[in-house]
Design an enzyme around this catalytic site. Structure first.
Site, short mmCIF file in Angstrom:
data_model
loop_
_atom_site.label_atom_id
_atom_site.label_comp_id
_atom_site.label_asym_id
_atom_site.label_seq_id
_atom_site.Cartn_x
_atom_site.Cartn_y
_atom_site.Cartn_z
N HIS A 1 -22.55 -0.39 28.74
CA HIS A 1 -23.27 -1.65 29.03
C HIS A 1 -22.90 -2.68 27.95
O HIS A 1 -22.72 -2.32 26.79
CB HIS A 1 -24.78 -1.40 29.06
N GLU B 1 -20.44 -6.63 35.61
CA GLU B 1 -21.54 -7.39 35.00
C GLU B 1 -20.96 -8.43 34.05
O GLU B 1 -20.77 -8.14 32.86
CB GLU B 1 -22.45 -6.47 34.19
#
Ligand code: PGA
Length: 250
Positions: free
Chosen positions: A92, A161
């Site tokens: 992430h 993302e």
């Protein structure tokens, strides 16, 4: 194919009680939906308390890069499997931001896949204006997948993302479904170079970055897209349940 909707709670909520309350509300809604795979990624400490009951699957927000050894503060993929976790988020941008590099991400991805966790590799450029951003995403994918056997492809998911679209950076402004569509083609081509055609064609690709009940439909309808990764909006059970319902109808 079921749509994949993942709630990334990040470092929230601050109490077990709140976590259980949000979880219970999502659980009762998810139980009625057939077209969605609902996954919740709470902070590690809540995982054994929430239990992947019924239709909800649990995800870890990270895994250790090793299966054993003296790693203070780390949690192994094997431990996670042992408490009923079935997914893991790897790489992430908020972890990359605190210094996690491509090599560590590759090791974590390998550990996660090796222990049988469905592994969500997050990729995305930092700035909207970054000219060569497809190149950045390609490098992130190639470095993460390097040396990972193709037979792990069936458990791998890629989340696009763009960092600039994550709510904490963008004040809630998401990317566009059209850009996600174009990036998903690009990501698939990159995976094709590494793992070949059949793995690339089957790979689920999801979008993350300021997804909410208003814009979710656009991203969920993208051809070739498989779902969404939801941060801030997933801590509001009503909002998140709306996203689940939208996903269920697509
Ligand atoms: P956001 O976060 O939905 O709050 O933008 C998404 C993520 O960081 O996974």
């Amino acid at each position: 194919m079921k749509k994949l909707v993942i709630a990334n709670w990040k470092m929230a909520p601050q109490t077990v009680k709140e976590a259980q309350a949000i979880f219970a509300k999502i659980k009762s809604r998810a139980a009625r939906l057939r077209g969605v795979e609902t996954v919740i990624a709470p902070p590690f400490i809540y995982l054994p308390l929430l239990k992947s009951a019924g239709k909800i699957k649990l995800a870890a927000q990270d895994v250790a890069k090793d299966d054993g050894g003296p790693w203070t503060g780390e949690i192994s993929a094997r431990m996670l499997k042992g408490v009923g976790v079935s997914y893991a988020i790897i790489g992430h941008s908020e972890r990359r931001e605190i210094g996690e590099g491509d090599d560590v991400i590759r090791e974590k991805l390998y550990q996660s896949l090796f222990r049988g966790l469905k592994s969500v590799l997050c990729v995305g450029e930092k700035e909207k204006s970054q000219e060569a951003f497809p190149h950045i995403v390609r490098e992130q994918i190639k470095k993460a997948l390097r040396g990972i056997p193709r037979y792990f492809a069936s458990k791998t998911i890629i989340a696009y993302e763009p960092v600039w679209a994550i709510s904490s950076h963008s004040k809630g402004k998401a990317d566009t479904p059209q850009n996600f569509f174009e990036m998903s083609i690009f990501i698939r081509r990159t995976v094709l170079d590494v793992w070949g055609k059949s793995a690339a064609l089957r790979l689920p690709i999801i979008y993350g970055g300021s997804v909410n009940a208003k814009n979710a439909k656009g991203f969920l309808e993208v051809k070739g897209g498989s779902g969404v990764l939801v941060g801030k909006a997933s801590l509001d059970a009503r909002e998140f349940n709306k996203i689940l319902e939208i996903a269920d109808t697509i």
